[in-house]
Design a protein around this motif. Sequence first.
Motif, short mmCIF file in Angstrom:
data_model
loop_
_atom_site.label_atom_id
_atom_site.label_comp_id
_atom_site.label_asym_id
_atom_site.label_seq_id
_atom_site.Cartn_x
_atom_site.Cartn_y
_atom_site.Cartn_z
N GLY A 1 38.03 52.04 39.33
CA GLY A 1 39.44 51.51 38.55
C GLY A 1 39.80 50.25 38.48
N ALA A 2 38.91 49.68 37.83
CA ALA A 2 38.95 47.91 37.43
C ALA A 2 39.21 47.84 36.55
N LEU A 3 38.48 48.93 35.64
CA LEU A 3 38.38 49.43 33.99
C LEU A 3 39.91 49.91 33.62
N PRO A 4 40.65 49.08 32.68
CA PRO A 4 42.48 50.40 32.60
C PRO A 4 41.54 50.99 31.48
N TRP B 1 36.16 43.68 29.37
CA TRP B 1 37.37 44.30 29.75
C TRP B 1 37.45 43.21 31.39
N LEU B 2 36.59 44.07 32.03
CA LEU B 2 36.77 43.29 33.61
C LEU B 2 36.68 41.99 33.82
N HIS B 3 36.49 41.52 33.18
CA HIS B 3 36.77 40.03 32.33
C HIS B 3 38.36 39.23 32.17
N THR B 4 38.97 40.42 32.14
CA THR B 4 40.49 40.43 32.13
C THR B 4 41.48 41.12 32.58
N SER B 5 40.69 42.56 33.51
CA SER B 5 41.46 42.95 34.57
C SER B 5 41.95 42.64 35.67
N THR B 6 42.54 43.04 35.96
CA THR B 6 43.45 42.16 36.86
C THR B 6 43.48 43.22 38.37
N GLN B 7 43.33 44.49 37.90
CA GLN B 7 44.01 45.90 38.64
C GLN B 7 43.40 46.17 40.14
N VAL B 8 42.28 45.47 40.08
CA VAL B 8 42.09 45.29 41.80
C VAL B 8 40.45 43.69 41.64
N ASP B 9 41.36 43.72 42.40
CA ASP B 9 39.89 42.13 42.87
C ASP B 9 39.70 42.27 44.59
N HIS B 10 39.38 43.68 45.07
CA HIS B 10 38.74 43.52 45.80
C HIS B 10 37.17 42.22 46.39
N ASN C 1 36.32 41.80 40.06
CA ASN C 1 35.77 43.17 40.66
C ASN C 1 34.74 43.77 39.92
N HIS C 2 33.69 43.40 40.69
CA HIS C 2 32.32 43.53 40.08
C HIS C 2 31.56 42.72 40.45
N LEU C 3 30.22 43.24 40.77
CA LEU C 3 28.73 42.92 41.21
C LEU C 3 27.79 42.99 40.17
N HIS C 4 27.00 41.47 40.40
CA HIS C 4 25.76 40.86 39.30
C HIS C 4 24.85 40.44 40.65
N MET C 5 23.37 41.73 40.09
CA MET C 5 22.46 41.78 40.81
C MET C 5 21.49 41.87 40.26
N PHE C 6 20.40 40.40 40.59
CA PHE C 6 19.05 40.53 39.38
C PHE C 6 17.87 41.36 40.66
N ILE C 7 17.55 42.30 40.61
CA ILE C 7 16.41 42.53 41.78
C ILE C 7 15.33 42.80 41.91
N LYS C 8 14.18 43.64 42.61
CA LYS C 8 13.21 44.04 42.61
C LYS C 8 12.99 45.04 43.89
N VAL C 9 13.42 45.84 44.14
CA VAL C 9 13.39 47.09 45.54
C VAL C 9 11.96 47.05 45.63
N LEU C 10 11.85 47.47 46.65
CA LEU C 10 10.52 46.51 47.75
C LEU C 10 10.40 48.54 48.55
N GLN C 11 11.50 48.86 48.86
CA GLN C 11 11.29 50.69 49.12
C GLN C 11 11.51 51.25 48.45
N ASP C 12 11.41 52.39 48.77
CA ASP C 12 12.21 53.60 47.48
C ASP C 12 12.83 52.92 46.66
N SER C 13 13.54 54.03 45.50
CA SER C 13 14.05 54.12 44.58
C SER C 13 15.06 53.59 44.31
#
Length: 202
Positions: A33-36, A74-83, A116-128
Amino acid sequence: MRDRPQTTAFWRGHLPHWEVVDGRYFVTIRLRGALPEAGARRVRELSARYRAAVANGQESLRLRLAIFLTMERWLHTSTQVDHLVRPAVAAMVTDAINHRTETRTWRVYGYVLMPNHLHMFIKVLQDSLKSTLESFKTWTGGQAAGLLGGSRRRFWQHEWFDHWSRSAEEDEGIRQYIQQNPVKAGLVPHYSEWPHASWAPQ
């Protein structure tokens, strides 16, 4: 520029998703629901064009970038959810990220919780990457439901955006993008003032 790594997995939702040997991934997960509707419609249109290009054997980084940047605007300007910046939810998600780092589920090169969103830069060490992110979303979504009053509404959007880094230069660009995201969104004048990120005191 690194040699193109071997593909280890491929799946397709609204976007195609590649996993590669020793992949380092820039991942964006948004709240449901973050994007209008206007923004969601534009992202769907670009995604359809991208899927058609891939089906014709024309992998288009330009279209992938267009999809991401459109979604981000759109995410940066949307205020629909901010959990994600509510203190209890932010602490829970941060703890979940750190726990998976401590248990060597992944290596984190940087992350930031936006409203309303999460950015991560990761390397997965287990599974996919897929199974790891699905597990993370399921657990944090369940916890968030309790923190937000027991709502049964899905917390995260079903799919996410991911991109594997092709070079050390791109790695640095991704780190800088994550670091400056709260500033670009107009939330703080300097990145160090944003509390919901990998550079914040734990």
